[in-house]
Design a protein around this motif. Structure first.
Motif, PDB file in Angstrom:
ATOM      1  N   ASP A  75       0.798  -1.221   0.000  1.00 53.46           N
ATOM      2  CA  ASP A  75       0.000   0.000   0.000  1.00 53.46           C
ATOM      3  C   ASP A  75       0.833   1.274   0.000  1.00 53.46           C
ATOM      4  OD1 ASP A  75      -2.276  -1.539   0.051  1.00 53.46           O
ATOM      5  OD2 ASP A  75      -2.549  -1.381   2.205  1.00 53.46           O
ATOM      6  N   ILE A  76       2.159   1.159  -0.079  1.00 51.81           N
ATOM      7  CA  ILE A  76       3.019   2.343   0.002  1.00 51.81           C
ATOM      8  C   ILE A  76       3.688   2.609  -1.343  1.00 51.81           C
ATOM      9  CG2 ILE A  76       5.057   3.344   1.107  1.00 51.81           C
ATOM     10  CD1 ILE A  76       4.327   1.719   3.601  1.00 51.81           C
ATOM     11  N   VAL A  77       3.632   3.875  -1.758  1.00 49.42           N
ATOM     12  CA  VAL A  77       4.317   4.333  -2.965  1.00 49.42           C
ATOM     13  C   VAL A  77       5.211   5.490  -2.565  1.00 49.42           C
ATOM     14  CG1 VAL A  77       4.040   5.359  -5.261  1.00 49.42           C
ATOM     15  CG2 VAL A  77       2.364   3.691  -4.440  1.00 49.42           C
ATOM     16  N   ALA A  78       6.467   5.428  -2.988  1.00 47.16           N
ATOM     17  CA  ALA A  78       7.412   6.516  -2.750  1.00 47.16           C
ATOM     18  C   ALA A  78       7.998   6.922  -4.093  1.00 47.16           C
ATOM     19  CB  ALA A  78       8.524   6.073  -1.808  1.00 47.16           C
ATOM     20  N   PHE A  79       8.206   8.220  -4.274  1.00 48.51           N
ATOM     21  CA  PHE A  79       8.834   8.656  -5.514  1.00 48.51           C
ATOM     22  C   PHE A  79       9.790   9.801  -5.252  1.00 48.51           C
ATOM     23  CE2 PHE A  79       4.689  10.699  -5.218  1.00 48.51           C
ATOM     24  CZ  PHE A  79       4.961  12.043  -5.454  1.00 48.51           C
ATOM     25  N   GLY A 107      13.110  16.121  -4.224  1.00 45.67           N
ATOM     26  CA  GLY A 107      12.555  15.606  -2.989  1.00 45.67           C
ATOM     27  C   GLY A 107      12.013  14.202  -3.147  1.00 45.67           C
ATOM     28  N   CYS A 108      11.508  13.705  -2.058  1.00 43.90           N
ATOM     29  CA  CYS A 108      10.946  12.368  -2.027  1.00 43.90           C
ATOM     30  C   CYS A 108       9.588  12.451  -1.342  1.00 43.90           C
ATOM     31  CB  CYS A 108      11.880  11.432  -1.260  1.00 43.90           C
ATOM     32  SG  CYS A 108      11.278   9.750  -1.156  1.00 43.90           S
ATOM     33  N   ALA A 109       8.615  11.779  -1.890  1.00 50.93           N
ATOM     34  CA  ALA A 109       7.284  11.765  -1.285  1.00 50.93           C
ATOM     35  C   ALA A 109       6.814  10.331  -1.162  1.00 50.93           C
ATOM     36  CB  ALA A 109       6.299  12.564  -2.135  1.00 50.93           C
ATOM     37  N   THR A 110       6.014  10.062  -0.166  1.00 52.89           N
ATOM     38  CA  THR A 110       5.430   8.741  -0.009  1.00 52.89           C
ATOM     39  C   THR A 110       3.921   8.874   0.055  1.00 52.89           C
ATOM     40  OG1 THR A 110       5.602   8.851   2.401  1.00 52.89           O
ATOM     41  CG2 THR A 110       7.408   7.781   1.224  1.00 52.89           C
ATOM     42  N   CYS A 111       3.248   7.874  -0.456  1.00 46.53           N
ATOM     43  CA  CYS A 111       1.789   7.822  -0.422  1.00 46.53           C
ATOM     44  C   CYS A 111       1.396   6.468   0.142  1.00 46.53           C
ATOM     45  CB  CYS A 111       1.198   7.945  -1.820  1.00 46.53           C
ATOM     46  SG  CYS A 111       1.666   9.423  -2.707  1.00 46.53           S
ATOM     47  N   PHE A 113      -1.776   3.784   0.505  1.00 47.02           N
ATOM     48  CA  PHE A 113      -3.056   3.485  -0.120  1.00 47.02           C
ATOM     49  C   PHE A 113      -3.853   2.496   0.708  1.00 47.02           C
ATOM     50  CE2 PHE A 113      -0.569   5.133  -3.505  1.00 47.02           C
ATOM     51  CZ  PHE A 113      -1.469   5.800  -4.309  1.00 47.02           C
ATOM     52  N   CYS A 114      -5.152   2.662   0.675  1.00 47.68           N
ATOM     53  CA  CYS A 114      -6.063   1.734   1.325  1.00 47.68           C
ATOM     54  C   CYS A 114      -7.310   1.656   0.456  1.00 47.68           C
ATOM     55  CB  CYS A 114      -6.409   2.208   2.732  1.00 47.68           C
ATOM     56  SG  CYS A 114      -7.527   1.083   3.583  1.00 47.68           S
ATOM     57  N   ALA A 115      -7.584   0.507  -0.086  1.00 53.97           N
ATOM     58  CA  ALA A 115      -8.760   0.285  -0.933  1.00 53.97           C
ATOM     59  C   ALA A 115      -8.834   1.291  -2.072  1.00 53.97           C
ATOM     60  CB  ALA A 115     -10.037   0.321  -0.093  1.00 53.97           C
ATOM     61  N   GLY A 116      -7.712   1.561  -2.705  1.00 49.76           N
ATOM     62  CA  GLY A 116      -7.693   2.444  -3.858  1.00 49.76           C
ATOM     63  C   GLY A 116      -7.751   3.914  -3.537  1.00 49.76           C
ATOM     64  N   ARG A 117      -7.590   4.297  -2.290  1.00 52.40           N
ATOM     65  CA  ARG A 117      -7.596   5.705  -1.886  1.00 52.40           C
ATOM     66  C   ARG A 117      -6.257   6.004  -1.231  1.00 52.40           C
ATOM     67  NH1 ARG A 117     -12.115   8.387  -3.769  1.00 52.40           N
ATOM     68  NH2 ARG A 117     -13.381   8.780  -1.985  1.00 52.40           N
ATOM     69  N   THR A 118      -5.822   7.246  -1.294  1.00 51.63           N
ATOM     70  CA  THR A 118      -4.498   7.586  -0.772  1.00 51.63           C
ATOM     71  C   THR A 118      -4.570   8.570   0.384  1.00 51.63           C
ATOM     72  OG1 THR A 118      -2.303   8.425  -1.310  1.00 51.63           O
ATOM     73  CG2 THR A 118      -4.140   9.463  -2.424  1.00 51.63           C
ATOM     74  N   ALA A 119      -3.609   8.467   1.270  1.00 52.75           N
ATOM     75  CA  ALA A 119      -3.413   9.449   2.329  1.00 52.75           C
ATOM     76  C   ALA A 119      -1.966   9.917   2.182  1.00 52.75           C
ATOM     77  CB  ALA A 119      -3.630   8.852   3.704  1.00 52.75           C
ATOM     78  N   ARG A 120      -1.771  11.198   2.029  1.00 54.83           N
ATOM     79  CA  ARG A 120      -0.428  11.722   1.818  1.00 54.83           C
ATOM     80  C   ARG A 120       0.343  11.631   3.118  1.00 54.83           C
ATOM     81  NH1 ARG A 120       0.918  17.801   0.200  1.00 54.83           N
ATOM     82  NH2 ARG A 120      -0.126  18.052   2.166  1.00 54.83           N
ATOM     83  N   THR A 121       1.598  11.227   3.021  1.00 56.46           N
ATOM     84  CA  THR A 121       2.434  11.115   4.201  1.00 56.46           C
ATOM     85  C   THR A 121       3.633  12.044   4.060  1.00 56.46           C
ATOM     86  OG1 THR A 121       3.543   9.197   3.241  1.00 56.46           O
ATOM     87  CG2 THR A 121       1.708   8.753   4.718  1.00 56.46           C
ATOM     88  N   PRO A 122       4.442  12.202   5.095  1.00 53.33           N
ATOM     89  CA  PRO A 122       5.513  13.216   5.084  1.00 53.33           C
ATOM     90  C   PRO A 122       6.422  13.178   3.864  1.00 53.33           C
ATOM     91  CG  PRO A 122       5.286  12.300   7.259  1.00 53.33           C
ATOM     92  CD  PRO A 122       4.398  11.488   6.356  1.00 53.33           C
ATOM     93  N   THR A 123       6.853  14.357   3.467  1.00 56.85           N
ATOM     94  CA  THR A 123       7.697  14.567   2.313  1.00 56.85           C
ATOM     95  C   THR A 123       8.995  15.204   2.765  1.00 56.85           C
ATOM     96  OG1 THR A 123       5.742  14.948   0.964  1.00 56.85           O
ATOM     97  CG2 THR A 123       7.807  15.776   0.086  1.00 56.85           C
ATOM     98  N   SER A 124      10.077  14.862   2.113  1.00 56.99           N
ATOM     99  CA  SER A 124      11.352  15.521   2.416  1.00 56.99           C
ATOM    100  C   SER A 124      11.933  16.045   1.127  1.00 56.99           C
ATOM    101  CB  SER A 124      12.317  14.539   3.073  1.00 56.99           C
ATOM    102  OG  SER A 124      12.634  13.496   2.176  1.00 56.99           O
ATOM    103  N   GLY A 125      12.725  17.096   1.210  1.00 58.75           N
ATOM    104  CA  GLY A 125      13.324  17.669   0.020  1.00 58.75           C
ATOM    105  C   GLY A 125      14.751  18.100   0.273  1.00 58.75           C
ATOM    106  N   THR A 126      15.462  18.263  -0.825  1.00 55.76           N
ATOM    107  CA  THR A 126      16.831  18.730  -0.754  1.00 55.76           C
ATOM    108  C   THR A 126      17.031  19.884  -1.695  1.00 55.76           C
ATOM    109  OG1 THR A 126      17.544  17.155  -2.446  1.00 55.76           O
ATOM    110  CG2 THR A 126      17.750  16.460  -0.146  1.00 55.76           C
TER     111      THR A 126
END
Length: 126
Positions: A75-79, A107-111, A113-126
């Motif tokens: 359920d986790i996507v990071a980019f 930067g890097c972001a993570t998402c 997912f639960c049942a096809g819906r997303t909740a945004r989670t903390p992001t870090s950048g450089t």
């Protein structure tokens, strides 16, 4: 949903919302009571995301996120991405308030997912 479907959903959301300015995508992928872990508890996540994209696109009318790497597992996507744009207006968002033009951040972001819906989670950048 599979990790691959979650990856596709995350990339489509980034493209439509941030790169194209189509904030209606949030209504499709974020539950009404989604939690934004970067904000104060109780923050209306949908309103916050719409406002954030609007502020970003006012400051950077040609805003674009180029995605370099995507990892998806369960359920986790990071980019990892680079944000670019022509800084033409006030960019009044968090740690970026003092960011002078021209602007480009990696930067890097993570998402999550639960049942096809997303909740945004903390992001870090450089």
């Amino acid at each position: 949903m599979s990790a691959e479907l979650n990856r596709q959903l995350a990339m489509q959301t980034l493209e439509r919302a941030f790169n194209q300015g189509d904030v209606s995508v949030f209504d499709e992928v974020i539950p009404a009571r989604g939690v934004d872990h970067q904000e104060t508890p109780g923050t209306d996540m949908l309103r916050h995301l719409r406002d954030t994209v609007s502020m970003m696109r006012r400051a950077f009318p040609d805003l674009h996120f180029e995605v370099h790497h995507v990892l998806a597992e369960g359920d986790i996507v990071a980019f990892h991405s680079t944000m670019t744009g022509t800084h033409l207006g006030r960019f009044d968002i968090g740690p970026f308030r003092e960011l002078p033009p021209p602007a480009g951040r990696s930067g890097c972001a993570t998402c999550t997912f639960c049942a096809g819906r997303t909740a945004r989670t903390p992001t870090s950048g450089t």
